[in-house]
Design an enzyme around this catalytic site. Structure first.
Site, PDB file in Angstrom:
ATOM      1  CB  CYS A 112      -0.937   0.008   1.191  1.00  0.00           C
ATOM      2  SG  CYS A 112      -2.010  -1.427   1.232  1.00  0.00           S
ATOM      3  CG  HIS A 254      -3.216   3.314   1.997  1.00  0.00           C
ATOM      4  ND1 HIS A 254      -3.852   2.875   0.856  1.00  0.00           N
ATOM      5  CD2 HIS A 254      -3.226   2.264   2.868  1.00  0.00           C
ATOM      6  CE1 HIS A 254      -4.216   1.617   1.038  1.00  0.00           C
ATOM      7  NE2 HIS A 254      -3.853   1.230   2.233  1.00  0.00           N
ATOM      8  CG  ASN A 284      -6.827  -0.862   1.637  1.00  0.00           C
ATOM      9  OD1 ASN A 284      -6.141  -0.580   0.655  1.00  0.00           O
ATOM     10  ND2 ASN A 284      -6.301  -1.242   2.779  1.00  0.00           N
TER      11      ASN A 284
HETATM   12  O1  UT7 Z   1      -3.815  -1.288   3.592  1.00  0.00           O
HETATM   13  C1  UT7 Z   1      -2.980  -1.839   4.549  1.00  0.00           C
HETATM   14  C2  UT7 Z   1      -3.178  -1.227   5.847  1.00  0.00           C
HETATM   15  N1  UT7 Z   1      -4.298  -1.850   6.530  1.00  0.00           N
HETATM   16  C3  UT7 Z   1      -4.859  -1.212   7.534  1.00  0.00           C
HETATM   17  O2  UT7 Z   1      -4.499  -0.113   7.838  1.00  0.00           O
HETATM   18  C4  UT7 Z   1      -5.932  -1.927   8.340  1.00  0.00           C
HETATM   19  C5  UT7 Z   1      -5.821  -1.525   9.793  1.00  0.00           C
HETATM   20  N2  UT7 Z   1      -6.779  -2.185  10.647  1.00  0.00           N
HETATM   21  C6  UT7 Z   1      -8.113  -1.870  10.652  1.00  0.00           C
HETATM   22  O3  UT7 Z   1      -8.537  -1.073   9.857  1.00  0.00           O
HETATM   23  C7  UT7 Z   1      -9.000  -2.506  11.694  1.00  0.00           C
HETATM   24  O4  UT7 Z   1      -8.204  -3.166  12.646  1.00  0.00           O
HETATM   25  C8  UT7 Z   1     -10.030  -3.501  11.106  1.00  0.00           C
HETATM   26  C9  UT7 Z   1     -11.086  -2.769  10.326  1.00  0.00           C
HETATM   27  C10 UT7 Z   1      -9.330  -4.518  10.217  1.00  0.00           C
HETATM   28  C11 UT7 Z   1     -10.743  -4.251  12.233  1.00  0.00           C
HETATM   29  O5  UT7 Z   1     -11.371  -3.328  13.118  1.00  0.00           O
HETATM   30  P1  UT7 Z   1     -11.221  -3.468  14.685  1.00  0.00           P
HETATM   31  O6  UT7 Z   1     -12.027  -2.405  15.311  1.00  0.00           O
HETATM   32  O7  UT7 Z   1      -9.739  -3.510  14.990  1.00  0.00           O
HETATM   33  O8  UT7 Z   1     -11.920  -4.843  14.960  1.00  0.00           O
HETATM   34  P2  UT7 Z   1     -11.311  -6.172  15.635  1.00  0.00           P
HETATM   35  O9  UT7 Z   1     -10.393  -6.851  14.708  1.00  0.00           O
HETATM   36  O10 UT7 Z   1     -10.818  -5.845  17.004  1.00  0.00           O
HETATM   37  O11 UT7 Z   1     -12.616  -7.026  15.795  1.00  0.00           O
HETATM   38  C12 UT7 Z   1     -13.652  -6.670  16.735  1.00  0.00           C
HETATM   39  C13 UT7 Z   1     -14.717  -7.734  16.666  1.00  0.00           C
HETATM   40  C14 UT7 Z   1     -14.185  -9.143  16.783  1.00  0.00           C
HETATM   41  O12 UT7 Z   1     -15.116  -9.914  17.519  1.00  0.00           O
HETATM   42  P3  UT7 Z   1     -14.790 -10.329  19.038  1.00  0.00           P
HETATM   43  O13 UT7 Z   1     -13.516 -11.105  18.966  1.00  0.00           O
HETATM   44  O14 UT7 Z   1     -14.631  -9.016  19.759  1.00  0.00           O
HETATM   45  O15 UT7 Z   1     -15.995 -11.112  19.412  1.00  0.00           O
HETATM   46  C15 UT7 Z   1     -14.142  -9.626  15.361  1.00  0.00           C
HETATM   47  O16 UT7 Z   1     -14.279 -11.037  15.256  1.00  0.00           O
HETATM   48  O17 UT7 Z   1     -15.379  -7.665  15.412  1.00  0.00           O
HETATM   49  C16 UT7 Z   1     -15.344  -8.942  14.780  1.00  0.00           C
HETATM   50  N3  UT7 Z   1     -15.239  -8.749  13.349  1.00  0.00           N
HETATM   51  C17 UT7 Z   1     -16.291  -8.602  12.548  1.00  0.00           C
HETATM   52  N4  UT7 Z   1     -17.620  -8.579  12.786  1.00  0.00           N
HETATM   53  C18 UT7 Z   1     -18.441  -8.391  11.751  1.00  0.00           C
HETATM   54  C19 UT7 Z   1     -14.111  -8.660  12.591  1.00  0.00           C
HETATM   55  N5  UT7 Z   1     -14.420  -8.462  11.300  1.00  0.00           N
HETATM   56  C20 UT7 Z   1     -15.776  -8.410  11.251  1.00  0.00           C
HETATM   57  C21 UT7 Z   1     -16.688  -8.220  10.203  1.00  0.00           C
HETATM   58  N6  UT7 Z   1     -18.015  -8.222  10.512  1.00  0.00           N
HETATM   59  N7  UT7 Z   1     -16.308  -8.043   8.933  1.00  0.00           N
END
Ligand code: UT7
Length: 329
Positions: A112, A254, A284
């Site tokens: 990216c 980005h 993205n």
């Molecule tokens: O381009 C390269 C650079 N990439 C980035 O910059 C990405 C950076 N990271 C992010 O943008 C975020 O970390 C994400 C959008 C990927 C995830 O968001 P988050 O607020 O960090 O969520 P999380 O991974 O902590 O997940 C929270 C909860 C989890 O459930 P539990 O374990 O708390 O029960 C996940 O299993 O949300 C759940 N979850 C989802 N639920 C519904 C994760 N993905 C999904 C989904 N739909 N798609």
């Protein structure tokens, strides 16, 4: 020659749109979750008749036309991508499509951050007077490599291509400052790794044969990394440009997550109306995201000639960087 100017932009997106509702038929997710956590409502995905070369060439033609050049004027083409149609590189095929026989063409891989790394790389050739006109393309088709059963990643990515023309200038350098960084110790946070099985070739000689595994991302770690490192890189680039953040007209990050754009804006104290975003429509798009947003804002007459842009790319590597440049001649 004393410097470079970014004089044209273009972009091209695949035809098919995939919204969050459609995705919720594929994995356990909801429009509400994806919109609230990322700002993404839909993304484009490339179909069987669309290729990275094709999208890149479309974006490139627009950028070349805006700059008032023809492909024959190009001395160099850099294609920033992690998803070439051919692992040996796709830039050569774009050169052929464009009919730009004078241009040396090569791929550059920095995920990216690729477009930003490509822009700064080509700027060095222009600053030294080696080349006069160059094309920097950022393009990715990550849908080929996403695990469509993994809701943590499949909701984030989209496909597309963006391009800019950069030209040597004899009056003044419009690339005002930059900073490029890498941290391989965090490489395992975001990968699209080769995995081969041992294969006995002949006598004592063993090799491996295999394929690339789907994208893996530790989202929380990458989020933390981006929110810390992106403001640092922009501040370093501003320092080199001897400028303050107040002198920046547009923050062009980005497009990974709206919460990252907001957090970086907060840290740098940039008002939200100066932060460009098209996450809602395209998600993205990896190396393509910066030139796509740039092109949209230029064609919408938001970005004007002479405007100062602070751009920052970040992602796998881990890699990140920032460039402060003035738009236009
Ligand atoms: O381009 C390269 C650079 N990439 C980035 O910059 C990405 C950076 N990271 C992010 O943008 C975020 O970390 C994400 C959008 C990927 C995830 O968001 P988050 O607020 O960090 O969520 P999380 O991974 O902590 O997940 C929270 C909860 C989890 O459930 P539990 O374990 O708390 O029960 C996940 O299993 O949300 C759940 N979850 C989802 N639920 C519904 C994760 N993905 C999904 C989904 N739909 N798609």
């Amino acid at each position: 020659m004393v410097g470079m100017a970014v004089t044209g932009s273009g972009s091209a997106m695949p035809a098919a749109a995939l919204d969050n509702h459609a995705l919720s038929n594929l994995v356990e997710t909801s429009d509400d979750w994806v919109t609230t956590r990322t700002g993404i409502r839909q993304r484009r995905v490339a179909g069987p008749t669309e290729s990275l070369v094709q999208l890149s060439a479309l974006a490139a033609r627009e950028a070349i036309a805006m700059a008032g050049l023809t492909p024959k004027d190009l001395d160099a083409i850099v294609l920033a991508t992690s998803t070439p149609d051919d692992l040996f590189g796709s830039a050569g095929k774009i050169q052929k499509e464009l009919e730009a026989p004078q241009a040396v063409a090569f791929d550059l891989t920095a995920a990216c951050s690729g477009f930003l790394f490509g822009l700064v790389t080509i700027a060095q050739f222009l600053r030294t007077g080696t080349y006069r006109n160059a094309l920097v393309i950022g393009a990715d088709i990550l849908s080929r490599w996403v695990d469509w059963r993994d809701r943590r990643t499949c909701v984030l990515f989209g496909d597309g291509a963006g391009a800019v023309v950069v030209q040597a200038t004899s009056d003044r350098d419009r690339l005002l400052g930059f900073e490029l960084r890498s941290d391989g110790s965090q490489n395992d946070c975001l990968q699209l790794p080769y995995q081969g099985k041992p294969y006995h070739l002949v006598d004592e000689v063993d090799i491996t044969q295999g394929n690339y595994q789907p994208i893996f991302m530790n989202g929380k770690e990458v989020f933390r990394f981006a929110v810390k490192r992106v403001p640092e890189a922009i501040e370093k680039a501003l320092f080199r440009a001897q400028m303050d953040i107040e002198q920046v007209d547009w923050l062009l990050l980005h497009q990974a997550n709206q919460r990252i754009l907001d957090a970086v804006g907060d840290r740098l104290q940039v008002p939200s109306e100066k932060i460009l975003s098209n996450l809602a429509t395209y998600g993205n798009t990896s190396a393509a995201s910066i030139p796509i947003v740039l092109d949209e804002a230029v064609r919408a007459d938001k970005i004007q000639p002479g405007d100062v842009i602070a751009a920052s790319g970040f992602g796998a590597g881990l890699s990140w960087g920032a460039a402060i440049f003035e738009w236009g001649r």
